[in-house]
Design a protein around this motif. Sequence first.
Motif, short mmCIF file in Angstrom:
data_model
loop_
_atom_site.label_atom_id
_atom_site.label_comp_id
_atom_site.label_asym_id
_atom_site.label_seq_id
_atom_site.Cartn_x
_atom_site.Cartn_y
_atom_site.Cartn_z
N ILE A 1 6.88 13.57 -0.28
CA ILE A 1 8.16 14.23 0.08
C ILE A 1 8.37 14.28 1.60
O ILE A 1 9.22 15.03 2.06
CB ILE A 1 8.27 15.65 -0.53
N ARG A 2 7.63 13.47 2.33
CA ARG A 2 7.72 13.46 3.81
C ARG A 2 7.71 14.91 4.31
O ARG A 2 8.65 15.40 4.93
CB ARG A 2 8.97 12.72 4.27
N ASP A 3 6.59 15.58 3.99
CA ASP A 3 6.52 17.03 4.15
C ASP A 3 6.76 17.51 5.58
O ASP A 3 7.40 18.54 5.80
CB ASP A 3 5.15 17.51 3.64
N ASP A 4 6.25 16.74 6.56
CA ASP A 4 6.41 17.20 7.95
C ASP A 4 7.88 17.19 8.36
O ASP A 4 8.35 18.13 9.02
CB ASP A 4 5.58 16.33 8.91
N VAL A 5 8.60 16.13 7.95
CA VAL A 5 10.03 16.05 8.27
C VAL A 5 10.76 17.20 7.57
O VAL A 5 11.58 17.91 8.17
CB VAL A 5 10.61 14.69 7.78
N LEU A 6 10.43 17.39 6.29
CA LEU A 6 11.06 18.45 5.49
C LEU A 6 10.87 19.82 6.15
O LEU A 6 11.82 20.58 6.35
CB LEU A 6 10.46 18.44 4.08
N THR B 1 -5.59 21.16 -5.39
CA THR B 1 -4.98 21.86 -4.24
C THR B 1 -5.45 21.31 -2.89
O THR B 1 -4.62 21.14 -1.99
CB THR B 1 -5.24 23.38 -4.34
N PRO B 2 -6.75 20.98 -2.70
CA PRO B 2 -7.16 20.45 -1.39
C PRO B 2 -6.45 19.14 -1.02
O PRO B 2 -6.44 18.75 0.14
CB PRO B 2 -8.67 20.22 -1.56
N TRP B 3 -5.83 18.47 -2.01
CA TRP B 3 -5.14 17.20 -1.73
C TRP B 3 -3.66 17.41 -1.47
O TRP B 3 -2.92 16.45 -1.21
CB TRP B 3 -5.31 16.24 -2.92
N PHE B 4 -3.19 18.67 -1.54
CA PHE B 4 -1.74 18.90 -1.47
C PHE B 4 -1.11 18.33 -0.19
O PHE B 4 -0.09 17.64 -0.25
CB PHE B 4 -1.40 20.40 -1.60
N ASP B 5 -1.71 18.62 0.96
CA ASP B 5 -1.09 18.18 2.23
C ASP B 5 -0.96 16.66 2.28
O ASP B 5 0.09 16.14 2.67
CB ASP B 5 -1.91 18.67 3.43
N ALA B 6 -2.02 15.96 1.85
CA ALA B 6 -1.98 14.49 1.91
C ALA B 6 -0.92 13.94 0.96
O ALA B 6 -0.16 13.03 1.32
CB ALA B 6 -3.37 13.93 1.56
N VAL B 7 -0.86 14.51 -0.24
CA VAL B 7 0.11 14.03 -1.24
C VAL B 7 1.54 14.34 -0.76
O VAL B 7 2.44 13.48 -0.80
CB VAL B 7 -0.16 14.67 -2.62
N ALA B 8 1.76 15.57 -0.27
CA ALA B 8 3.11 15.98 0.13
C ALA B 8 3.61 15.17 1.33
O ALA B 8 4.79 14.85 1.43
CB ALA B 8 3.12 17.47 0.47
N LYS B 9 2.68 14.82 2.20
CA LYS B 9 3.06 14.02 3.38
C LYS B 9 3.70 12.71 2.96
O LYS B 9 4.73 12.30 3.50
CB LYS B 9 1.79 13.74 4.19
N VAL B 10 3.12 12.08 1.95
CA VAL B 10 3.62 10.78 1.49
C VAL B 10 4.79 10.98 0.52
O VAL B 10 5.84 10.36 0.65
CB VAL B 10 2.48 9.99 0.80
#
Length: 222
Positions: free
Chosen positions: A25-30, A14-23
């Motif tokens: 699924i381009r989480d910030d754009v989403l 879970t602590p890695w979720f933000d880093a993984v999602a950023k790459v």
Amino acid sequence: MRDFRPALAFPALTPWFDAVAKVAIRDDVLKRRLSALLPLEPGQSVLDVGCGTGTLLLHLHERQPQARLFGVDADPVALAIAEQKGRRAGVAWSLTRASATELPFPDGQFEVVVTSLVFHHLTTPQKQRALREIRRVLNPRGRLLLADYGAPQTWLEALAFLPVRLFDGFDVTEANVQGQLPDQMRQSGFATVECRAELPTAFGYITAWQAQPAPPAEPMPA
Ligand SMILES: C[S@@+](CC[C@H](N)C(=O)[O-])C[C@H]1O[C@@H](n2cnc3c(N)ncnc32)[C@H](O)[C@@H]1O
């Protein structure tokens, strides 16, 4: 509350979720695109069901700083990360550990409920219970924005979605693959379910549906 699938399938990740999602699924754009889909007015109460690490809540705050933001998630580790991000951004939101299937709020409290990438973590009975709970806590004139993987349209899309199915489970992702989420929303008391956006990711399209509660049934004539 142990009956939930963490953001990256294993609690230690879970602590890695933000880093993984950023790459991945381009989480910030989403999340920026999702937050832009809703009209948000000052003073409105907005609930993010399965808010995870709070990224969508942060984008909702940027769009409407005077909205009252609430988040629930089953994972205390994700909530601790969200708390920290909220503190850093100076946002006063209210986060609670709770299941999507048992929301700790009174009927009709929220003008807006959002939920992103949570439904492919829920079994079919959990999806149905969560939708009924969301319907219950929504104001009768409120809106739901539900974003999750839609049905793959080609074998290539089905192949792209396979890692998500292997990671999160074939049972919980089956309704996504079968394109059943809109019908499940209708069966749980929502009307006017419409597709507002289809957002491409490396694992297939994430569909954003907007739905409003169905009006109460007319009494039968005597
Ligand atoms: C893939 S993450 C998405 C998090 C966040 N909504 C986002 O879009 O970044 C799925 C989240 O659903 C939460 N979750 C899974 N089952 C849940 C349940 N039954 N009740 C509440 N949260 C749940 C997980 O803890 C996780 O934070």
